[in-house]
Scaffold this active site. Sequence first.
Site, mmCIF file in Angstrom:
data_model
loop_
_atom_site.group_PDB
_atom_site.id
_atom_site.type_symbol
_atom_site.label_atom_id
_atom_site.label_comp_id
_atom_site.label_asym_id
_atom_site.label_seq_id
_atom_site.Cartn_x
_atom_site.Cartn_y
_atom_site.Cartn_z
ATOM 1 N N ARG A 169 0.841 -1.205 0.000
ATOM 2 C CA ARG A 169 0.000 0.000 0.000
ATOM 3 C C ARG A 169 0.873 1.252 0.000
ATOM 4 O O ARG A 169 1.927 1.292 0.642
ATOM 5 C CB ARG A 169 -0.887 -0.014 1.243
ATOM 6 N N THR A 477 -9.980 -0.510 -9.332
ATOM 7 C CA THR A 477 -8.675 -1.151 -9.324
ATOM 8 C C THR A 477 -8.679 -2.279 -10.350
ATOM 9 O O THR A 477 -9.488 -2.281 -11.265
ATOM 10 C CB THR A 477 -8.393 -1.735 -7.919
ATOM 11 N N SER A 542 -8.021 0.691 2.855
ATOM 12 C CA SER A 542 -8.465 0.185 1.560
ATOM 13 C C SER A 542 -9.627 -0.776 1.761
ATOM 14 O O SER A 542 -9.853 -1.278 2.868
ATOM 15 C CB SER A 542 -7.309 -0.549 0.874
#
Length: 681
Positions: A169, A477, A542
């Site tokens: 991340r 994503t 997330s």
Amino acid sequence: MNHAIPFLRPAWRPTATLAATLLLLSACGGNGTDTADNGSGTPPVVTPPVVTPPVVTAPDTACEVVSNTGSVVVGSGLPGDPAAPEPASGYRLGKTAVHAKQYMVSTANPLASRAGCEVLKEGGSAVDAAVAVQMVLGLVEPQSSGLGGGAFMLHYDATQKKVQAYDGRETAPAAATENYLRWVSDTDRTPPQPGGARASGRSIGTPGAVRMLELAHQDHGKLAWKGLFGSAEKLASDGFPISGRMASAIAGATTGLSRDPEAVAYFFNADGSPKALGTTIKNPAYAATLKTIADGGANAFYTGAVAQGIVDKIKASSGGTPAVAITPGLTEMSDLANYQAKRREPVCTTYRAYWVCGMSPPSSGGIAVASALGILENFDLASHKPTAIDIEGGKPTVMGVHLVSEAERLAYADRDKYVADTDFVPLPGGSPAMMLDKTYLRNRAALISSTRSMGTASAGNFGTPALGVTALNERGTTHFTIVDKQGNAVVMTTTVEAGMGSFHMTQGFLLNNQLTDFSATPTDGTGAPVANRVEAGKRPRSSMAPTLVFHKAADGSLGEFLMGTGSPGGGTIIQYVVKTVVGALDWGLDAQQATSLVDFGASNSATTSLGGEHPSINTANGGADDPLITGLRALGHTVSTSAQSSGISTIMRVQRNGQSVLQGGADPRREGVVLGDSFQP
């Protein structure tokens, strides 16, 4: 109502046909011997001639697809090539499960699937293939992921029967304060330009995907790192046709991309128009960056010329013609040099006769999926399976959607309040255990009514200090799932956050806008600190939820691999993954059916989503003619039938004709395909 916990293990019934069946030649004919009577009354002695049967060899279709005219190499441009550019589609009908003997890869783009499959064919590991896949995705799906973004990965080691989580991340720079996204500085309270943080340098986190892939490769790679970049380098140098989704993304991001000279030169024609579907596009700058990383490893990305290019672009203070002001970010070379990918413990819990493992914080995906499943474990979901099950997954039932959506509301309420980067904000009790306790989730399940939606759920009380909650608009994503010859598996979800990220481009790749996944305000309306507020070096929360499922062994421990799945979709990823897992485990759907099934679910709001792009949903007349929609409305759900953009990639291990084989599905809402070694039933 009855909340008894049924112990259900659905019988596996792989019902989908192979996506393509090989046609084997056969030779037959008489032996040419005359068997008439010879006049002696004695039957003649017949000696069959020695016949050598023709050698019949099935074509090697590993890493290929089969069309009506034979096997086709993905990316060849021949008839039947799934990489041939087509307009972006909301849903592609008719996808059926694909089967393979030993290895398989499912991604959201055919060229990426081919790159990963070729690595597996050469004997590479699942992580080797993941490196190759990501490098191609960063080229052919720049709107979704790339070198300038981050990722989460789960890896299953089949020999050790161990699951490892990898955290790539992005991080906030060392100079970031809690007001980094909302003000130019703590003393200059004007908002970042242009028009907020997203398109400014403030949205750009230190990229993590490259360092994470190298860490995983050091642990589980078999082939040399340098040899995993060839497919992407060749595509970048020789060019590839722009796909429908990429073309739509370019056209939709014209304003943002037009502020960056490198983006303009790459994505637009000389007359300023966006490059269209089918246009061959080359990216020599990306090829050069890939060669640098291939030769020098991740250090060549995080230090030196590549890192300097990233920092210079983040610090850009203007762009476009005529020039507009862009608030620069505060990232320094030291932020990149100091970035660390992390090994983390996965979030693994039991669900009925299975173990389900997900990603740990700073992703909330693993905890939220496990929480929803832990609540659903208290209901007999098998009795609410879809009706009229077909290759598209069938029609979900009112009660099936209701129960899943209510469980998700409760799960989102807890994750919104308590989950953030645990290096900064600990979970209640210091681990996921308290949030996923079976008794706690049974009590949460008792809040679900069979006759009325709760609308908005309240978070549970763990006796910890109150934390604030703010709404976030998370975006998309990409995801891929891989199984190698040794049975090792990778599920990886990777992102640049919003479509085309921050619109900042350097050295052939786009930079993320991942820091907008933080709460822009450090406190909520009550003044309570928000767990997901900006802090220096912190990773934004997330929803990415790469997920592995295993049978429960006889002694209750982690048993054999059953399933790998995951999806893009921002905050709705959790819903897409829960739907797919429930579809497979509770409703007996195969890998493609569970993937194709209507996207449905809810975050913590009164709105329940039903993907209107799916053929099973009738959106005409405001949904008044669809019994699923009207049934949910009767229970108090506010139903949205907006098209969903999941990109689920699923691989399962199933029994087919007495053989243990891999079965894969790729989301019909995107362009992906499943590839592997051929399987002849």
